[in-house]
Design a protein around this motif. Sequence first.
Motif, mmCIF file in Angstrom:
data_model
loop_
_atom_site.group_PDB
_atom_site.id
_atom_site.type_symbol
_atom_site.label_atom_id
_atom_site.label_comp_id
_atom_site.label_asym_id
_atom_site.label_seq_id
_atom_site.Cartn_x
_atom_site.Cartn_y
_atom_site.Cartn_z
ATOM 1 N N THR A 23 0.622 -1.258 -0.464
ATOM 2 C CA THR A 23 -0.429 0.104 -0.511
ATOM 3 C C THR A 23 0.523 1.048 0.452
ATOM 4 O O THR A 23 0.256 1.912 -0.711
ATOM 5 N N THR A 26 2.456 1.773 -3.509
ATOM 6 C CA THR A 26 1.389 2.240 -4.249
ATOM 7 C C THR A 26 1.247 3.455 -4.537
ATOM 8 O O THR A 26 0.948 4.584 -5.160
ATOM 9 N N LEU A 27 0.909 4.168 -2.158
ATOM 10 C CA LEU A 27 0.721 5.829 -2.680
ATOM 11 C C LEU A 27 2.545 6.199 -3.572
ATOM 12 O O LEU A 27 1.779 7.502 -3.475
ATOM 13 N N GLU A 30 1.906 5.986 -7.060
ATOM 14 C CA GLU A 30 0.878 7.541 -7.766
ATOM 15 C C GLU A 30 1.082 8.875 -7.503
ATOM 16 O O GLU A 30 1.004 9.614 -8.874
ATOM 17 N N TRP A 103 -2.562 12.729 0.636
ATOM 18 C CA TRP A 103 -0.943 11.439 0.891
ATOM 19 C C TRP A 103 -0.112 11.352 2.287
ATOM 20 O O TRP A 103 -0.246 10.126 2.359
ATOM 21 N N ALA A 106 -2.752 9.810 4.805
ATOM 22 C CA ALA A 106 -2.550 8.679 4.302
ATOM 23 C C ALA A 106 -1.435 7.488 4.709
ATOM 24 O O ALA A 106 -1.860 6.200 5.604
ATOM 25 N N LEU A 107 -0.795 8.165 4.549
ATOM 26 C CA LEU A 107 1.252 7.765 5.051
ATOM 27 C C LEU A 107 0.695 7.575 6.673
ATOM 28 O O LEU A 107 1.051 6.395 7.495
#
Length: 129
Positions: A23, A26-27, A30, A103, A106-107
């Motif tokens: 994950t 991917t983050l 992106e 972002w 989310a991290l």
Amino acid sequence: MTKWLLPSAWQAVDRLPWERPLTLRTLISELMEQVISTSIDTDVRLLLITHLHKMLEAVQRVRLGGRAAIEEELDAVIGALTRRPEGVAELRSTGLLDKIKAWADALNAILAVGSGSAQLGQTVMRALD
């Protein structure tokens, strides 16, 4: 994915679960693509890409060293942006700053799982506002 490490090496408290690095990669990937495709100053782009690449390297090493290196790189990228107000202004004008904030949140959420540190980086993120 092959678990090639001995159980004692990958069951330490500060390690991320096996699915988390996927994950995270991917983050980060992106966001790298968004940075590359956005019309921003070359220096700001290079700064972001360099830090994001270091973060990808830290994710690759998470099984050996835990999440500390990822946290350090997250702090480094936010700190580098904070020291460049003109870069932050440019990111804000292109809409990329909001994406970077989302972002980072989310991290932080992923990294906080298992560590009990939901406040990780939030003070630093407020400095960008």
